[in-house]
Structure formats: C-alpha cells, structure tokens
Design a protein around this motif. Structure first.
Motif, short mmCIF file in Angstrom:
data_model
loop_
_atom_site.label_atom_id
_atom_site.label_comp_id
_atom_site.label_asym_id
_atom_site.label_seq_id
_atom_site.Cartn_x
_atom_site.Cartn_y
_atom_site.Cartn_z
N ALA B 191 -12.35 -7.87 1.21
CA ALA B 191 -11.60 -7.35 0.07
C ALA B 191 -10.42 -6.51 0.57
CB ALA B 191 -12.52 -6.49 -0.80
N PRO B 192 -9.19 -6.96 0.30
CA PRO B 192 -8.05 -6.15 0.73
C PRO B 192 -8.02 -4.83 -0.05
CG PRO B 192 -7.34 -7.96 -0.70
CD PRO B 192 -8.81 -8.16 -0.44
N GLN B 193 -7.73 -3.75 0.64
CA GLN B 193 -7.83 -2.40 0.03
C GLN B 193 -6.53 -2.02 -0.66
OE1 GLN B 193 -10.79 -0.67 -0.12
NE2 GLN B 193 -11.52 -2.68 0.56
N LEU B 194 -6.12 -2.85 -1.63
CA LEU B 194 -4.82 -2.65 -2.27
C LEU B 194 -4.76 -1.37 -3.09
CD1 LEU B 194 -4.36 -6.38 -3.27
CD2 LEU B 194 -2.79 -5.10 -1.79
N GLU B 195 -5.80 -1.08 -3.81
CA GLU B 195 -5.76 0.13 -4.65
C GLU B 195 -5.76 1.39 -3.80
OE1 GLU B 195 -8.09 0.42 -8.16
OE2 GLU B 195 -8.30 -1.75 -8.32
N ALA B 196 -6.58 1.37 -2.75
CA ALA B 196 -6.59 2.54 -1.86
C ALA B 196 -5.23 2.73 -1.20
CB ALA B 196 -7.69 2.38 -0.82
N GLY B 197 -4.60 1.62 -0.79
CA GLY B 197 -3.28 1.71 -0.16
C GLY B 197 -2.27 2.38 -1.08
N CYS B 198 -2.22 1.93 -2.33
CA CYS B 198 -1.29 2.55 -3.29
C CYS B 198 -1.67 4.01 -3.54
CB CYS B 198 -1.30 1.78 -4.61
SG CYS B 198 -0.45 0.19 -4.51
N ALA B 199 -2.99 4.28 -3.62
CA ALA B 199 -3.45 5.64 -3.92
C ALA B 199 -3.05 6.61 -2.81
CB ALA B 199 -4.97 5.65 -4.11
N LEU B 200 -2.93 6.11 -1.58
CA LEU B 200 -2.66 6.99 -0.44
C LEU B 200 -1.17 7.20 -0.18
CD1 LEU B 200 -5.56 5.71 1.81
CD2 LEU B 200 -5.28 8.06 0.98
N ARG B 201 -0.33 6.53 -0.97
CA ARG B 201 1.13 6.75 -0.84
C ARG B 201 1.44 8.21 -1.12
NH1 ARG B 201 2.82 1.77 -4.21
NH2 ARG B 201 3.08 3.36 -5.81
N GLY B 202 2.29 8.79 -0.31
CA GLY B 202 2.67 10.18 -0.52
C GLY B 202 1.66 11.16 0.05
N LEU B 203 0.52 10.64 0.54
CA LEU B 203 -0.50 11.52 1.12
C LEU B 203 -0.70 11.21 2.61
CD1 LEU B 203 -3.15 11.45 -1.76
CD2 LEU B 203 -1.42 13.21 -1.30
N ALA B 204 -0.98 9.94 2.91
CA ALA B 204 -1.18 9.56 4.31
C ALA B 204 0.17 9.59 5.04
CB ALA B 204 -1.80 8.18 4.39
N SER B 205 0.14 10.02 6.28
CA SER B 205 1.38 10.06 7.08
C SER B 205 1.55 8.75 7.86
CB SER B 205 1.34 11.24 8.04
OG SER B 205 0.24 11.07 8.94
N ALA B 206 0.46 8.01 8.04
CA ALA B 206 0.51 6.73 8.76
C ALA B 206 -0.69 5.91 8.31
CB ALA B 206 0.45 6.94 10.28
N ALA B 207 -0.52 4.59 8.34
CA ALA B 207 -1.62 3.71 7.92
C ALA B 207 -1.46 2.34 8.54
CB ALA B 207 -1.63 3.57 6.39
N LEU B 208 -2.59 1.68 8.77
CA LEU B 208 -2.60 0.25 9.07
C LEU B 208 -3.94 -0.31 8.66
CD1 LEU B 208 -4.37 0.62 11.65
CD2 LEU B 208 -2.39 0.06 13.00
N ASP B 209 -4.02 -1.64 8.64
CA ASP B 209 -5.32 -2.22 8.30
C ASP B 209 -6.03 -2.63 9.58
OD1 ASP B 209 -3.53 -4.41 8.78
OD2 ASP B 209 -4.89 -5.74 7.70
N ILE B 210 -7.34 -2.56 9.53
CA ILE B 210 -8.15 -2.80 10.74
C ILE B 210 -8.46 -4.29 10.82
CG2 ILE B 210 -10.25 -2.21 11.99
CD1 ILE B 210 -10.20 0.46 10.45
#
Lengths: 319, 319
Positions: B191-210
């Motif tokens: 399941a791609p974590q699309l909602e979590a990705g959008c939710a973390l905009r403006g909060l996470a300083s860096a991100a990638l998918d594993i």
C-alpha cells in the motif's frame, strides 16, 4: 560490476542535463523529479516502449538505439504540437556493460540536448533489453493538435517523406549497416517533427504521427474524427532512394504500410493551407498534400493490392 | 487474437477511468494525454519498472501484479508528499491472454480508483512480462519532501512496519499462496503511503520510500542530506507475524535489509514531532521513531551481522 545507482549516476545524470533547466525544479536523484508548469499551458504526456528485436535490431549501434528510443516518444509530442519539457526512461538491460551503456547514453543525451528534453528521472532493471520512455511537454491551453478535428473537404498532408524506415529495415536485414544511408538513417535515427508540430498549431484541425503506417494511422485519424478520406497515391512523397531499393510498387507499398516513419499526418482547412506550407517551410520541413477528407467513412483511392495490415504487435501482421 | 489497440481499449480505457476527471483534459486514445496542472502546484513524476521474476513472481495472481506495479510507482509520489494526478503504463507481454489481462487490469484499475490515479496513456508491446509505470502527481510549490533536508538532532521515523515484504517473498518461495496472509499481502499488494506523505508536508525535513531496504534507503537519505544517523534496532517496528515466521534475528534482518516495504522514512525536527504523530494518526498510519540524525557520516547502532547489501540489480547482492 556496475550497480543500478552507478548506472544512473554515471550515464544519465550528466552535467549537461543538470539544473538549471527551464521548468525543471528537481532533476534525477530523488524519489521524483519536480517540474514547474509554465502559466497558460497544458501538459502533454506519452510513453513509448522500444523492445530489442521487435522495434529495433538488438545489434544496432547503441547510439542509434538510444536516439531512437527517445525519438519515437518525442514524436508523440510533435503530433500534439507540444514542446518537450522533460523525459523519464525505464531501461531494462540484460547486463550492465559500460562500453555499450556509454554509447547508448550518448545517443539518448545528444537527441535530448538537441530537442531540449532533459532526462528528469529513470529506473534501471535487469531483463531483456527494452527502453520505455515517457515524455512530458507543454502546449498553450486549448491548442493541442488532436486526432479528432478533421472535417470533410480539408486537405490531408504529410511532413517529409514516407517509407524510408521500412526501406531501412529491409536494408538492415539484408546486411546493410551504413548509417549514413538515408534509408537506414530513417529507420534507426528517425527525427521527431517537433518544430513542424508547433508550427502547425492553430492551423491543422487534426494531427498524428505516422508510427503504424500511413494507411493505418490515417484510419485512426478518420475514426477519431468520424470522417473518411481519399488519397492520391501519385502524390505520396517517397523517401529518397526508396524506389531504387524497393522498386516503384514496393516503394509505394512501404510508404503506405511501412511503420516507423514518424512524420506527421495532418488535416488542414483550405483557409489555413498557405500558412501551413509557409510555416513548415520556415522550419525546413516540406508539407505535401496527399488527399482530402471525405464525409463518408473508409479510405478511397488505394488499390487493394497496395494495402497492408499496419503494425499490430499481437496479431503477427506487423513488420 | 487481440491487437495492441484492442488491449488498450478493452482493458485500460474503461468507463470508470473516463473523463471528466479533475485535471485530465484528454485521456487515452490520442498521441498524448493532456493534463491541466492546478494553480500553485509543481508536478512530481517518477517511473518504476516491475519485471516478472525479478520484482515479482511471474506466476503471482494477475490482480496482484497489476496492483503492485502501480503501487510501487505511487510510493514515489507518497515519498514527495505529492497527490496522484495520473499514470501511464508501458506494458510488455509475451502474449495477449484475455483472462490474464482482465485480472491484471482489474488489480491496476482498482488501486487507480482507490488512489484517484487515472490511467491517461499507455503502450503495449510484445516481450518478457514487464510493466513500467510513470506516475504524475502535484504538490504545492516548494512543499515537496526531498531527501536532502535532514538536519542533525532530528528524529528519524518510519510509517507502518518493516520486513513484511521480505517475509512474504520467503513465504511465496516456500509455497505459501494465501494473499490474506499479512506477509504475502505486504509483498504482493503493498500500500503506497500517499496520505501519510501528504500529511507530513511542512513537518518532515526529508523523506523517501523504503524500496531498497531501510539501511540502504537511510544511506541514500544521509548521503543526500550530508548527515549520518544512529538507529535503535529495538525500536524498529516489525511486520505482524514476521518474528513468528523468520525468528527474532531473521525478522530484524528483514526489516533492516529487505526491500519493497514501501513505507516512508522521514526526518522530523523536534518541534514538528507531535504534529507529525497526530497527522499520521489522523490518517490511520503509525509513525515510529527509530533513531536520530547525526552530523557525522555513517550509520551507527546496527551490528555488522545485521547489515545486508540492499537491493542492487546489477551486482547480484539484492534479493
């Protein structure tokens, strides 16, 4: 041995593809590329896969394979009148051979530079050699050239000359390997008609690129537009040296049915014809009238003996 | 036998993918699709190829193959905090078998509908089974989550649980075929974590998918950000039933090195942590702290015996 990330870094994320490139906010190396669309534009996008020994000879020069994979995808942008903004490549390789990759990347990059199409993302996997290229372009809102706008009475015309790619295929199969030969060049190093596509915006009522063969693609245009067509075989522009190689009938058959020419087929209203001719001439492209749009479905003017099946991957009738 | 155009028309240009879809001006069937970008957004795009018997078992249920091919591509949008707008599929098939295609298309379409990702274009060719999916998403200008923003002192965290996909691979290889099993589901229907990705905009300083494995992907994040990291193995969330299947050490090894989990790895500044937890919880996703960003390069806290090589297609060290 080279790893996946090494291949991308070494061959496809080269300095001349790096930022700043107009509209590309973030190039290869992250999870996604980021593009900033220009105001007042729509995005045109398409994907084309080139498979070794289906679409091109697996033993063709690697530069030509790289060039061709990008060219056939760009041709779809040309057919919409769109300007390239970037591309993504999904490359599948049986093994990572640096000398081959270097030459392949060179051919891909050279055409990318020439057409202002930066590679913004990619993926490298192991398997049978195949290259899926997604192209992204932009076009002023509402001005994209669709297949569906042809109206009865309009002129049908093609850019450049036809049949060259089929002639080149035959030549390659017969052992010819001189890429300076115009037929082999048409087959292995086709030129997407990007400038002509942009030039015809606002003039052509319908357009597509000739990838499946003139008759098959004219069929697509007619179907999408709900019209028919009459063609004048004597007017169809034949690729230079094609008649010499295949004979008169063979050349015409190749021009009508041979795929992979990547010229544009357009429908142009009478009132726009002179402008269309001039704008194409301004970008060094000939535009030749080959027939007319009819109200009744079907394609007239072509003897049955000259009709092939067009390119169909899963029916076995294609090249 | 089915032709290329029949396949596209019958299986992928279905009514539920037809217009009007927000932002899609022109769907499949012309030379290109046309998309209208939303004002104030950038476009995120990525391509991922899934090859039979490299990325998934060729004899997996066709629905799962279709689902998975789209899911792994969407995961890259999730990692940028982008919202899907459309996708293109380059499908390569050994032969056109209607029953298989129907089920494959169903899996692809179902996930497309669930995630609001219309198929806007495609290409079908003959060859070894492989699926290259290009996804296009949008994200408010300047808000995309990149790999390069992690700062020393921040918390490292992952969504969901890890190792499940590797556990599922092992289970499949051992003859397990029950897709209701959580490990097999993690492997074949991620399941791609699309909602979590959008939710973390403006909060996470860096991100990638594993996708390559936690350690390998953390290495990418650290490299892009110019930082190092310490991990606490005891904190790494293990997929349900993974320890039961692989034992404690095997489960931890799978969570650290097994690829294809498609969870998000993020770096979150202290001040944003509570918000990040709450926003993820709001979309039903757990966010678990697994370590900290360090100024010095390298990854600490993991015994050598637990380190694998990560996924590398051309070096033979991957799964």
């Amino acid at each position: 041995m080279l790893g996946e990330f090494d291949i991308i870094a070494r061959y496809f994320a080269t300095p001349d593809q790096s930022l700043p490139i107009s509209g590309v906010t973030l190039g290869p190396g992250d999870d996604c590329a980021l593009l900033s669309p220009a105001a007042g534009t729509e995005l045109a996008m398409s994907v084309d896969t080139s498979v070794a020994d289906v679409h091109f000879p697996g033993d063709a020069p690697p530069e030509a394979i790289g060039h061709r994979a990008l060219a056939v995808a760009l041709s779809d942008l040309a057919a919409m009148g769109a300007r390239p903004r970037g591309c993504l490549m999904a490359l599948t390789l049986p093994h990572a051979e640096p000398a081959w990759l270097e030459r392949f990347a060179q051919g891909f990059r050279d055409l990318g530079r020439y057409t202002s199409t930066p590679l913004v993302g990619g993926d490298v996997t192991r398997g049978t050699l195949s290259i899926a290229v997604t192209v992204i372009g932009d076009v002023p809102v509402g001005q994209a050239l669709r297949r569906s706008g042809a109206m009865p009475g309009e002129r049908l015309a093609v850019t450049g000359a036809l049949g060259g790619s089929h002639g080149g295929l035959r030549m390659w199969q017969a052992g010819g390997h001189d890429l300076e030969d115009p037929l082999l060049a048409a087959y292995l190093r086709p030129a997407p008609q990007l400038e002509a596509g942009c030039a015809l915006r606002g003039l052509a009522s319908a357009a597509l690129d000739i990838s499946d063969g003139l008759l098959a693609d004219l069929g697509h245009l007619c179907h999408a537009s709900g019209v028919g067509a009459s063609l004048d075989p004597a007017c169809i522009p034949l690729a230079p040296t094609l008649e010499m190689t295949l004979g008169s009938e063979g050349a015409l058959h190749a021009a009508l049915n041979g795929g992979d020419d990547y010229q544009l087929l357009v429908s142009v209203p009478e009132t726009a014809w002179e402008d269309a001719l001039r704008r194409c001439a301004d970008c060094g492209v000939t535009l030749t009238e080959i027939g007319r749009v009819l109200a009744e479905p079907g394609i007239r003017g072509i003897p049955e003996t000259l009709k092939g099946a067009g390119w169909q991957h899963f029916t076995g009738d294609g090249q």
